[in-house]
Write a protein that holds these residues in place. Structure first.
Motif, PDB file in Angstrom:
ATOM      1  N   SER A  96     -10.201   0.998   0.647  1.00  0.00           N
ATOM      2  CA  SER A  96      -9.504   0.893  -0.631  1.00  0.00           C
ATOM      3  C   SER A  96     -10.392   1.386  -1.765  1.00  0.00           C
ATOM      4  O   SER A  96     -10.808   2.539  -1.754  1.00  0.00           O
ATOM      5  CB  SER A  96      -9.027  -0.541  -0.842  1.00  0.00           C
ATOM      6  OG  SER A  96      -8.091  -0.626  -1.884  1.00  0.00           O
ATOM      7  N   SER A 121      -7.534   3.272   4.017  1.00  0.00           N
ATOM      8  CA  SER A 121      -6.601   2.829   2.957  1.00  0.00           C
ATOM      9  C   SER A 121      -7.190   3.106   1.580  1.00  0.00           C
ATOM     10  O   SER A 121      -7.072   2.299   0.656  1.00  0.00           O
ATOM     11  CB  SER A 121      -6.302   1.329   3.087  1.00  0.00           C
ATOM     12  OG  SER A 121      -5.816   0.993   4.360  1.00  0.00           O
ATOM     13  N   SER A 122      -7.788   4.262   1.420  1.00  0.00           N
ATOM     14  CA  SER A 122      -8.632   4.545   0.264  1.00  0.00           C
ATOM     15  C   SER A 122      -7.845   4.981  -0.969  1.00  0.00           C
ATOM     16  O   SER A 122      -6.805   5.633  -0.867  1.00  0.00           O
ATOM     17  CB  SER A 122      -9.632   5.642   0.640  1.00  0.00           C
ATOM     18  OG  SER A 122     -10.283   6.160  -0.494  1.00  0.00           O
ATOM     19  N   HIS A 221      -4.831   5.382   7.303  1.00  0.00           N
ATOM     20  CA  HIS A 221      -3.964   4.834   6.251  1.00  0.00           C
ATOM     21  C   HIS A 221      -2.649   4.373   6.878  1.00  0.00           C
ATOM     22  O   HIS A 221      -2.095   5.050   7.754  1.00  0.00           O
ATOM     23  CB  HIS A 221      -3.670   5.902   5.199  1.00  0.00           C
ATOM     24  CG  HIS A 221      -3.559   5.361   3.803  1.00  0.00           C
ATOM     25  ND1 HIS A 221      -4.523   5.570   2.840  1.00  0.00           N
ATOM     26  CD2 HIS A 221      -2.594   4.615   3.201  1.00  0.00           C
ATOM     27  CE1 HIS A 221      -4.156   4.996   1.708  1.00  0.00           C
ATOM     28  NE2 HIS A 221      -2.986   4.408   1.906  1.00  0.00           N
ATOM     29  N   GLY A 222      -2.149   3.240   6.418  1.00  0.00           N
ATOM     30  CA  GLY A 222      -0.856   2.743   6.874  1.00  0.00           C
ATOM     31  C   GLY A 222       0.282   3.447   6.166  1.00  0.00           C
ATOM     32  O   GLY A 222       0.233   3.645   4.946  1.00  0.00           O
ATOM     33  N   ASP A 225       1.960   1.353   3.330  1.00  0.00           N
ATOM     34  CA  ASP A 225       1.046   0.807   2.326  1.00  0.00           C
ATOM     35  C   ASP A 225       1.700   0.857   0.946  1.00  0.00           C
ATOM     36  O   ASP A 225       1.918   1.936   0.391  1.00  0.00           O
ATOM     37  CB  ASP A 225      -0.258   1.623   2.328  1.00  0.00           C
ATOM     38  CG  ASP A 225      -1.351   1.003   1.477  1.00  0.00           C
ATOM     39  OD1 ASP A 225      -1.032   0.227   0.556  1.00  0.00           O
ATOM     40  OD2 ASP A 225      -2.534   1.315   1.727  1.00  0.00           O
ATOM     41  N   ILE A 230       0.297   6.259   0.516  1.00  0.00           N
ATOM     42  CA  ILE A 230      -0.351   7.235   1.391  1.00  0.00           C
ATOM     43  C   ILE A 230      -0.197   8.666   0.903  1.00  0.00           C
ATOM     44  O   ILE A 230      -1.099   9.494   1.067  1.00  0.00           O
ATOM     45  CB  ILE A 230       0.182   7.080   2.842  1.00  0.00           C
ATOM     46  CG1 ILE A 230      -0.633   7.924   3.818  1.00  0.00           C
ATOM     47  CG2 ILE A 230       1.669   7.416   2.921  1.00  0.00           C
ATOM     48  CD1 ILE A 230      -0.279   7.664   5.282  1.00  0.00           C
ATOM     49  N   GLU A 248      -2.599   8.166  10.913  1.00  0.00           N
ATOM     50  CA  GLU A 248      -1.630   7.309  10.243  1.00  0.00           C
ATOM     51  C   GLU A 248      -1.280   6.126  11.144  1.00  0.00           C
ATOM     52  O   GLU A 248      -0.982   6.307  12.322  1.00  0.00           O
ATOM     53  CB  GLU A 248      -0.368   8.103   9.900  1.00  0.00           C
ATOM     54  CG  GLU A 248      -0.607   9.226   8.908  1.00  0.00           C
ATOM     55  CD  GLU A 248       0.685   9.899   8.479  1.00  0.00           C
ATOM     56  OE1 GLU A 248       1.765   9.530   8.997  1.00  0.00           O
ATOM     57  OE2 GLU A 248       0.629  10.802   7.621  1.00  0.00           O
ATOM     58  N   HIS A 254      -1.423  -2.233   3.598  1.00  0.00           N
ATOM     59  CA  HIS A 254      -2.732  -1.842   3.068  1.00  0.00           C
ATOM     60  C   HIS A 254      -3.888  -2.410   3.882  1.00  0.00           C
ATOM     61  O   HIS A 254      -4.819  -1.695   4.238  1.00  0.00           O
ATOM     62  CB  HIS A 254      -2.826  -2.305   1.611  1.00  0.00           C
ATOM     63  CG  HIS A 254      -4.023  -1.806   0.884  1.00  0.00           C
ATOM     64  ND1 HIS A 254      -4.301  -0.464   0.737  1.00  0.00           N
ATOM     65  CD2 HIS A 254      -5.023  -2.476   0.239  1.00  0.00           C
ATOM     66  CE1 HIS A 254      -5.410  -0.304   0.041  1.00  0.00           C
ATOM     67  NE2 HIS A 254      -5.875  -1.510  -0.269  1.00  0.00           N
ATOM     68  N   VAL A 256      -5.283  -2.962   6.700  1.00  0.00           N
ATOM     69  CA  VAL A 256      -5.349  -2.673   8.139  1.00  0.00           C
ATOM     70  C   VAL A 256      -6.598  -3.249   8.791  1.00  0.00           C
ATOM     71  O   VAL A 256      -6.631  -3.404  10.015  1.00  0.00           O
ATOM     72  CB  VAL A 256      -5.253  -1.156   8.402  1.00  0.00           C
ATOM     73  CG1 VAL A 256      -3.873  -0.627   8.037  1.00  0.00           C
ATOM     74  CG2 VAL A 256      -6.344  -0.392   7.650  1.00  0.00           C
TER      75      VAL A 256
END
Length: 302
Positions: A96, A121-122, A221-222, A225, A230, A248, A254, A256
């Motif tokens: 994140s 999840s950045s 990344h989800g 999210d 994403i 993915e 978010h 994960v």
């Protein structure tokens, strides 16, 4: 060993588990290094040195009045790395808002000592919705976050973490105890650091930092999210970085690191070992064969 004094005199809490190649884990907002514990434990068991630390203002680190912007965050990361001796073949893993530290370190410190990067999840490269970032988050959302924090931070985080982990009336991807644990981490942070760090990840543009990420990069990344969309983040980074691979997590929210802890651990270890993640460094032999086959004119059998 568990306290690092940064260049401006701020003291950060650091955990170092295991021995081997250093992997630095940078936590998200508004958590602490404890959020990485299950994955750090797996990394240590797999033969890596898992290094995690509480960002300034969060967890057990000092809560100075200022310094909550990404130039200082990147300098803090550099100071942690120097303190623990992580000087070569380092992997940086940012979750994140922690992805911002990774990107800014790579540009501000020229990626010193880093050989791999993972963005989980950045928030990179840019969060706000603008004319040149149409898939971003409307600025009003960040305004509402600030209002909620100022009005009743404890109540705000109760609702925030349900979205963070994808908890609904029927969906229970994490336990109530996990929600409580995340809430307690968030409440460890000071209000001022929490507000200023939120402003930092909500407004910092990392698009200029991306060209400095010249090492193999894993993006996880989800697809569901709702905290960090994403399309504006992971998809954009994958498009801009030629040495990146995007994985993915279908239907995942978010957080994960909790909802898919084992899968994320496995993917990180495979990436670090180079045994299970194929980077986009050009077509594979099979892809070339498939393309050649598709272009062939096949005569019918008589």
């Amino acid at each position: 060993m568990n306290r690092v004094e940064t260049r401006d005199g701020t003291h950060l809490f650091v955990k170092v588990w295991g021995q081997g190649r250093p992997v630095v884990l940078i936590h998200g907002w508004p958590l602490s290094s404890d959020s990485w514990d299950p994955i750090a434990n797996r990394l240590a068991d797999a033969g890596f040195q898992a290094i995690s630390y509480d960002r300034r203002g969060f967890g057990r680190s000092d809560q100075p009045s200022g310094g909550y912007h990404y130039d200082t965050f990147a300098d803090d990361l550099a100071d942690v790395m120097a303190h623990v001796g992580a000087s070569r073949d380092v992997a940086l893993v940012g979750f994140s808002m922690g992805g911002g530290e990774v990107a800014r370190y790579m540009s501000r410190h020229q990626g010193k000592g880093v050989s791999q990067v993972a963005l989980i999840s950045s928030v990179v490269p840019y969060m706000p919705k603008t004319s040149d970032n149409p898939d971003g988050v409307p600025l009003e959302v960040f305004d509402e976050i600030e209002k909620g924090l100022l009005a009743d931070r404890a109540h705000f985080f109760t609702g925030f973490f349900k979205q963070f982990f994808g908890v609904g009336l029927l969906e229970k991807p994490v336990s109530q105890e996990m929600l409580d644990h995340a809430w307690s981490m968030a409440m460890q942070a000071g209000l001022r650091p929490t507000l200023q760090a939120a402003r930092a990840f909500a407004t910092t543009d990392f698009r200029g930092d991306l060209p400095s990420i010249h090492v193999p990069t894993l993006i996880v990344h989800g697809t569901a999210d709702k905290t960090v969309p994403i399309a504006a983040t992971a998809h954009e980074v994958a498009r801009r970085l030629p040495r990146a691979v995007l994985v993915e997590y279908d239907g995942e929210p978010h957080g994960v690191f909790a909802t898919q802890a084992r899968r994320l651990s496995n993917d990180l270890i495979a990436f670090l070992e180079g045994s299970g993640i194929v980077l986009n460094e050009g077509p594979t032999r099979q892809e070339l064969l498939d393309e050649a086959t598709a272009n062939m004119v096949v005569a019918p059998t008589l």
